[in-house]
Design an enzyme around this catalytic site. Structure first.
Site, short mmCIF file in Angstrom:
data_model
loop_
_atom_site.label_atom_id
_atom_site.label_comp_id
_atom_site.label_asym_id
_atom_site.label_seq_id
_atom_site.Cartn_x
_atom_site.Cartn_y
_atom_site.Cartn_z
N TYR A 30 3.67 55.30 24.04
CA TYR A 30 4.49 55.20 22.74
C TYR A 30 5.82 54.71 23.23
O TYR A 30 6.76 54.86 22.54
CB TYR A 30 4.79 56.92 22.34
CG TYR A 30 3.55 57.38 21.83
CD1 TYR A 30 2.83 57.23 20.34
CD2 TYR A 30 2.62 58.16 22.54
CE1 TYR A 30 1.99 57.88 20.17
CE2 TYR A 30 1.50 58.86 22.21
CZ TYR A 30 1.22 58.57 20.82
OH TYR A 30 -0.02 59.34 20.32
N ASP A 69 1.18 66.61 32.61
CA ASP A 69 0.79 66.93 31.35
C ASP A 69 2.26 66.49 30.49
O ASP A 69 3.27 66.93 30.75
CB ASP A 69 0.24 68.07 30.83
CG ASP A 69 -0.48 67.79 29.54
OD1 ASP A 69 -1.91 67.11 29.75
OD2 ASP A 69 -0.31 68.11 28.46
#
Ligand code: IMP
Length: 211
Positions: free
Chosen positions: A162, A74
């Site tokens: 990103y 994660d």
């Protein structure tokens, strides 16, 4: 006692970008990686309040469903000036269409609203929490980060998410302008640059044996 990974390993992700990175990272260890998507496993709801908790939820769900050791990550982008946002909601900020240009634009708008224009005011880091879970509930977990600053406009077309807006400390190019070998900076070429590579180096120390 740490437990070693041997044989088959389920990669508990449905994200093709991450799957490709995980396979690349695991290749030198002779681990046969099969993805949760390929096995048709359901994606559990990420109800945790930390990267670590969400990695655990995903790894345990896949280990139970496949009856094999399972590996989950994660991760996300933490922006200091935004009180840690988007953080564990990094994927959600891109919406169902995975619009990361939109998510980076949203971050930039919020930074401008807060007058964050200098590199010091635009500090951010990526976090990667890795968890390996076994069907008997044993888990091994590690966490690492990569620090840097956010640039605008985004630069480069490599990587995912990103990457084009993130310039790691000590570099003049964004992750989006680096090859995946440069982004990860793995040994023997480097000592781990990306958050995922750094976490992976830690995990390898406790759970993997080079071939
Ligand atoms: P999750 O770990 O599946 O919840 O998703 C994390 C989200 O964080 C991804 O969808 C990306 O948007 C972002 N992210 C995590 N790692 C990276 C990276 O290495 N580069 C760019 N974006 C990343």
């Amino acid at each position: 006692m740490h437990r070693r990974i041997t044989g088959q390993l389920v990669i508990a992700t449905h994200n093709p970008g991450k799957l490709a990175e995980m396979r690349e990272l695991l290749a030198p260890y002779g681990i046969e990686a099969v993805s949760a998507g390929e096995l048709g496993l359901d994606e559990p709801e990420e109800t945790g309040t930390s990267f670590r908790a969400n990695a655990q939820i995903k790894a345990l769900a896949a280990a139970k469903a496949a009856q094999l050791p399972a590996f989950a990550d994660d991760s996300g982008l933490v922006v200091d000036a935004l009180d840690g946002a988007p953080g564990i909601y990094s994927a959600r900020w891109a919406g169902p269409n995975k619009d990361f240009t939109g998510a980076m634009t949203r971050i930039e708008r919020l930074l401008q609203e807060r007058g964050a224009t200098t590199p010091e005011q635009r500090r951010a880091h990526f976090v990667s929490a890795l968890c390996v879970a076994w069907p008997d509930d044993h888990i091994e977990e590690v966490e690492a980060r990569a620090d840097g600053t956010l640039v605008w406009p985004p630069r480069g077309t490599a990587g995912f998410g990103y990457d084009p807006s993130f310039m790691p400390d000590g570099h003049t190019r964004t992750f989006g302008e680096m090859t995946s070998i440069e982004k990860h900076g793995l040994p023997p070429l480097g000592l781990g640059l990306s958050h995922r590579a750094r976490a992976f180096v830690k995990l390898a120390e406790i759970c993997l044996e080079p071939r």
